[in-house]
Design a protein around this motif. Structure first.
Motif, PDB file in Angstrom:
ATOM      1  N   LEU A 141       0.841  -1.207   0.000  1.00  0.00           N
ATOM      2  CA  LEU A 141       0.000   0.000   0.000  1.00  0.00           C
ATOM      3  C   LEU A 141       0.866   1.243   0.000  1.00  0.00           C
ATOM      4  CD1 LEU A 141      -2.479  -0.920   2.902  1.00  0.00           C
ATOM      5  CD2 LEU A 141      -2.833  -1.304   0.450  1.00  0.00           C
ATOM      6  N   ASP A 142       0.438   2.287  -0.739  1.00  0.00           N
ATOM      7  CA  ASP A 142       1.061   3.596  -0.560  1.00  0.00           C
ATOM      8  C   ASP A 142       0.103   4.475   0.253  1.00  0.00           C
ATOM      9  OD1 ASP A 142      -0.902   4.554  -2.294  1.00  0.00           O
ATOM     10  OD2 ASP A 142       0.422   4.586  -4.039  1.00  0.00           O
ATOM     11  N   GLY A 143       0.514   5.724   0.483  1.00  0.00           N
ATOM     12  CA  GLY A 143      -0.276   6.609   1.333  1.00  0.00           C
ATOM     13  C   GLY A 143      -1.693   6.823   0.805  1.00  0.00           C
ATOM     14  N   GLU A 144      -1.820   6.953  -0.518  1.00  0.00           N
ATOM     15  CA  GLU A 144      -3.161   7.163  -1.090  1.00  0.00           C
ATOM     16  C   GLU A 144      -4.033   5.924  -0.904  1.00  0.00           C
ATOM     17  OE1 GLU A 144      -3.489   9.130  -5.033  1.00  0.00           O
ATOM     18  OE2 GLU A 144      -1.321   9.396  -4.852  1.00  0.00           O
ATOM     19  N   ASP A 145      -3.414   4.741  -1.008  1.00  0.00           N
ATOM     20  CA  ASP A 145      -4.174   3.499  -0.802  1.00  0.00           C
ATOM     21  C   ASP A 145      -4.696   3.414   0.635  1.00  0.00           C
ATOM     22  OD1 ASP A 145      -3.535   2.680  -3.395  1.00  0.00           O
ATOM     23  OD2 ASP A 145      -1.738   1.607  -2.726  1.00  0.00           O
ATOM     24  N   VAL A 146      -3.828   3.742   1.587  1.00  0.00           N
ATOM     25  CA  VAL A 146      -4.234   3.685   3.001  1.00  0.00           C
ATOM     26  C   VAL A 146      -5.394   4.647   3.246  1.00  0.00           C
ATOM     27  CG1 VAL A 146      -3.494   4.166   5.380  1.00  0.00           C
ATOM     28  CG2 VAL A 146      -1.969   2.916   3.826  1.00  0.00           C
ATOM     29  N   ALA A 147      -5.290   5.862   2.675  1.00  0.00           N
ATOM     30  CA  ALA A 147      -6.367   6.846   2.864  1.00  0.00           C
ATOM     31  C   ALA A 147      -7.674   6.355   2.228  1.00  0.00           C
ATOM     32  CB  ALA A 147      -5.951   8.191   2.263  1.00  0.00           C
ATOM     33  N   ALA A 148      -7.568   5.724   1.058  1.00  0.00           N
ATOM     34  CA  ALA A 148      -8.777   5.234   0.376  1.00  0.00           C
ATOM     35  C   ALA A 148      -9.423   4.103   1.167  1.00  0.00           C
ATOM     36  CB  ALA A 148      -8.418   4.764  -1.032  1.00  0.00           C
ATOM     37  N   LEU A 149      -8.603   3.215   1.703  1.00  0.00           N
ATOM     38  CA  LEU A 149      -9.152   2.117   2.512  1.00  0.00           C
ATOM     39  C   LEU A 149      -9.868   2.678   3.732  1.00  0.00           C
ATOM     40  CD1 LEU A 149      -6.261  -0.516   2.330  1.00  0.00           C
ATOM     41  CD2 LEU A 149      -8.523  -0.688   1.272  1.00  0.00           C
ATOM     42  N   ARG A 150      -9.250   3.657   4.357  1.00  0.00           N
ATOM     43  CA  ARG A 150      -9.856   4.286   5.535  1.00  0.00           C
ATOM     44  C   ARG A 150     -11.211   4.900   5.204  1.00  0.00           C
ATOM     45  NH1 ARG A 150     -12.141   5.347   9.560  1.00  0.00           N
ATOM     46  NH2 ARG A 150     -11.610   6.944  11.085  1.00  0.00           N
ATOM     47  N   ARG A 151     -11.284   5.620   4.091  1.00  0.00           N
ATOM     48  CA  ARG A 151     -12.552   6.264   3.682  1.00  0.00           C
ATOM     49  C   ARG A 151     -13.635   5.237   3.399  1.00  0.00           C
ATOM     50  NH1 ARG A 151      -9.206   9.480   0.499  1.00  0.00           N
ATOM     51  NH2 ARG A 151      -9.623   8.185  -1.328  1.00  0.00           N
ATOM     52  N   SER A 152     -13.234   4.084   2.872  1.00  0.00           N
ATOM     53  CA  SER A 152     -14.223   3.104   2.406  1.00  0.00           C
ATOM     54  C   SER A 152     -14.981   2.444   3.550  1.00  0.00           C
ATOM     55  CB  SER A 152     -13.520   2.023   1.586  1.00  0.00           C
ATOM     56  OG  SER A 152     -12.792   1.140   2.432  1.00  0.00           O
ATOM     57  N   GLY A 153     -14.367   2.359   4.735  1.00  0.00           N
ATOM     58  CA  GLY A 153     -14.988   1.625   5.841  1.00  0.00           C
ATOM     59  C   GLY A 153     -14.803   0.122   5.741  1.00  0.00           C
ATOM     60  N   ALA A 154     -14.098  -0.358   4.706  1.00  0.00           N
ATOM     61  CA  ALA A 154     -13.865  -1.796   4.548  1.00  0.00           C
ATOM     62  C   ALA A 154     -12.996  -2.322   5.686  1.00  0.00           C
ATOM     63  CB  ALA A 154     -13.180  -2.072   3.211  1.00  0.00           C
ATOM     64  N   THR A 155     -13.156  -3.614   5.976  1.00  0.00           N
ATOM     65  CA  THR A 155     -12.286  -4.281   6.948  1.00  0.00           C
ATOM     66  C   THR A 155     -11.128  -4.936   6.203  1.00  0.00           C
ATOM     67  OG1 THR A 155     -14.084  -4.721   8.507  1.00  0.00           O
ATOM     68  CG2 THR A 155     -12.152  -6.151   8.650  1.00  0.00           C
ATOM     69  N   VAL A 156      -9.920  -4.664   6.661  1.00  0.00           N
ATOM     70  CA  VAL A 156      -8.741  -5.310   6.089  1.00  0.00           C
ATOM     71  C   VAL A 156      -8.449  -6.580   6.882  1.00  0.00           C
ATOM     72  CG1 VAL A 156      -6.224  -5.111   5.864  1.00  0.00           C
ATOM     73  CG2 VAL A 156      -7.703  -3.263   5.048  1.00  0.00           C
ATOM     74  N   VAL A 157      -8.324  -7.701   6.179  1.00  0.00           N
ATOM     75  CA  VAL A 157      -8.035  -8.988   6.816  1.00  0.00           C
ATOM     76  C   VAL A 157      -6.561  -9.325   6.582  1.00  0.00           C
ATOM     77  CG1 VAL A 157      -8.656 -11.413   7.010  1.00  0.00           C
ATOM     78  CG2 VAL A 157     -10.390  -9.740   6.322  1.00  0.00           C
ATOM     79  N   LEU A 158      -5.831  -9.461   7.670  1.00  0.00           N
ATOM     80  CA  LEU A 158      -4.394  -9.754   7.575  1.00  0.00           C
ATOM     81  C   LEU A 158      -4.150 -11.257   7.658  1.00  0.00           C
ATOM     82  CD1 LEU A 158      -3.064  -6.944   9.962  1.00  0.00           C
ATOM     83  CD2 LEU A 158      -3.484  -6.853   7.486  1.00  0.00           C
ATOM     84  N   CYS A 159      -3.282 -11.762   6.786  1.00  0.00           N
ATOM     85  CA  CYS A 159      -2.912 -13.182   6.757  1.00  0.00           C
ATOM     86  C   CYS A 159      -1.382 -13.269   6.728  1.00  0.00           C
ATOM     87  CB  CYS A 159      -3.495 -13.880   5.529  1.00  0.00           C
ATOM     88  SG  CYS A 159      -5.274 -13.682   5.301  1.00  0.00           S
ATOM     89  N   PRO A 160      -0.711 -12.866   7.815  1.00  0.00           N
ATOM     90  CA  PRO A 160       0.742 -12.671   7.731  1.00  0.00           C
ATOM     91  C   PRO A 160       1.543 -13.931   7.424  1.00  0.00           C
ATOM     92  CG  PRO A 160      -0.052 -12.467  10.006  1.00  0.00           C
ATOM     93  CD  PRO A 160      -1.262 -12.470   9.119  1.00  0.00           C
ATOM     94  N   ARG A 161       1.123 -15.097   7.938  1.00  0.00           N
ATOM     95  CA  ARG A 161       1.951 -16.291   7.677  1.00  0.00           C
ATOM     96  C   ARG A 161       1.864 -16.700   6.209  1.00  0.00           C
ATOM     97  NH1 ARG A 161       0.328 -20.651  12.021  1.00  0.00           N
ATOM     98  NH2 ARG A 161      -1.705 -20.095  11.172  1.00  0.00           N
ATOM     99  N   SER A 162       0.702 -16.493   5.584  1.00  0.00           N
ATOM    100  CA  SER A 162       0.578 -16.754   4.154  1.00  0.00           C
ATOM    101  C   SER A 162       1.467 -15.791   3.365  1.00  0.00           C
ATOM    102  CB  SER A 162      -0.881 -16.616   3.732  1.00  0.00           C
ATOM    103  OG  SER A 162      -1.023 -16.761   2.338  1.00  0.00           O
ATOM    104  N   ASN A 163       1.463 -14.505   3.759  1.00  0.00           N
ATOM    105  CA  ASN A 163       2.320 -13.525   3.083  1.00  0.00           C
ATOM    106  C   ASN A 163       3.789 -13.914   3.206  1.00  0.00           C
ATOM    107  OD1 ASN A 163       0.194 -10.929   4.422  1.00  0.00           O
ATOM    108  ND2 ASN A 163       0.014 -11.936   2.455  1.00  0.00           N
TER     109      ASN A 163
END
Ligand SMILES: [Zn+2]
Length: 400
Positions: free
Chosen positions: A260-282
């Motif tokens: 993600l860049d800064g604009e992506d983070v801001a867009a995600l924040r505005r959307s209200g979407a939930t981000v699901v983290l899967c760190p071991r898969s990453n």
């Protein structure tokens, strides 16, 4: 009514609530009657039975693919996402004991304290296994096809599959969902994201951005190998998040969000979407982790998923969170554990909080005499070796 009163050295009420040291919980069957400091609960409900455990709400695994359980350990990582996807497709083509592995996977979820899931499925067969284990949540019925024709065909086949499958089981709902922006025709992505609850793999690796913004890199090679006309390949957005941001909403799960860049983070924040983290898969696929402190600082709602056993060693949310705890020791353990209490994100709003009147599912993590100062850090540090016991099961919400 006969109320059972339990007291424990720590009682964790769940998402957004402070833990009670020397706390107590009153249960009527599987229903929470009261949770709080021991003295008050005992005064109202009688003497409590002491248990040597941390009491906590049941957990949510917000992203997995139960139907890939038979591929456990069979898809090597380390080469990036496109080689991993191609190895997955080849391994899946070889087949295996798909139903038996799903049954074992659903039992693993129960043993890991999971009461609700966001399960991505192509065939809907996972629903019966989840229902048998009393697990609620959402079956994200995945559609892909990078051309309009393929996405339409995939959508038609999925609709027919839903008709044949009938209702998915108590506490479960079905939500048509796009796989990703590099695999699903963008108007089809828009239609599914706008229609209601949906999940999408997004910004998992930098190669995805290279494809979306510049029409080149490993994903461009992949879609050409799959038969896309070279003339049809062109950039279509600044970034994967930018490609879909206008259709993201509070009912969307954005899975991965690593690149993600800064604009992506801001867009995600505005959307209200939930981000699901899967760190071991990453870590398995690309070796990169999501930037947890940055996502938290932005105020983006977060959940945790294990992804499938084809890229992750288990389906246990606490083991997944332990990986984040090791990678980001400055983030409070209480903040990290709360990622597994996101029932609302998968359509099971009572899961994740010991709210009076609800049946969220209640777990006991045995202390074996330990008296940790921070029960959240203790949960994460011992996540891989500690059994969880069910004190009360989740009662699925009744759906209209
Ligand atoms: Zn996935």
């Amino acid at each position: 009514m006969s109320v059972r009163v339990l007291t424990a050295p720590w009682v964790l009420p769940g998402a957004g609530a402070e833990p009670f040291r020397d706390g107590a919980l009153a249960l009527d069957g599987d229903r929470v009657v009261e949770v709080g400091p021991r003295a008050g609960v005992e005064a109202r409900h009688g003497g409590a039975e002491p248990i040597d455990a941390v009491i906590l709400p049941a957990l949510v695994n917000a992203h997995l693919h139960l139907e890939l359980c038979h591929l456990a350990g069979q898809v090597p990582g380390g080469g990036g996402l496109v080689p991993w996807i191609e190895a997955l497709v080849a391994a899946r083509f070889r087949g295996g004991d798909v139903e038996g592995a799903m049954a074992r996977g659903a039992a693993m979820l129960r043993d890991a304290g999971v009461a609700a899931v966001g399960d991505v499925t192509n065939g809907l067969a996972s629903g019966a296994h989840l229902a048998r284990e009393g697990i609620a949540g959402t079956l994200f019925h995945e559609i892909y096809g990078f051309t309009a024709e393929r996405a339409e065909a995939s959508g038609r086949a999925a609709a027919e599959a839903r008709r044949c499958a009938g209702p998915p089981g108590p506490g479960l709902r079905v939500a048509p969902s796009p796989h990703a922006v590099y695999s699903t025709h963008l108007p089809a992505v828009a239609g599914m994201l706008r229609a209601g609850p949906a999940s999408i793999h997004l910004a998992e690796v930098p190669e995805e951005r290279e494809f979306v913004a510049h029409a080149r890199g490993p994903f461009a090679d992949l879609v050409l190998r799959l038969g896309l006309e070279p003339g049809a390949l062109r950039p279509f957005a600044r970034s994967p998040v930018a490609a879909v941001e206008e259709w993201l909403g509070p009912e969307t799960l954005v899975v991965h969000a690593v690149d993600l860049d800064g604009e992506d983070v801001a867009a995600l924040r505005r959307s209200g979407a939930t981000v699901v983290l899967c760190p071991r898969s990453n870590l398995h696929v690309s070796g990169r982790l999501p930037d947890l402190p940055r996502l938290l600082a932005a105020g983006i709602p977060l959940a945790v998923g294990t992804d499938s056993l084809a890229s992750s060693p288990s389906l246990a949310p606490l083991e997944e969170l332990a990986a984040l705890h090791r990678a980001f020791p400055a983030v409070p353990a209480a903040t990290i554990v709360a990622l597994a209490w996101s029932g609302g994100a998968v359509g099971a709003p009572s899961v994740g909080r010991l709210a009076p009147g609800a049946c969220p599912g209640v777990l006991a993590a045995p202390l074996d005499g330990a008296r940790p100062a921070d029960p959240f850090a203790w949960l994460l540090d011992g996540a891989a070796s500690r059994p969880l016991r069910w004190l009360a099961r989740h009662g699925p919400e009744v759906r209209a």
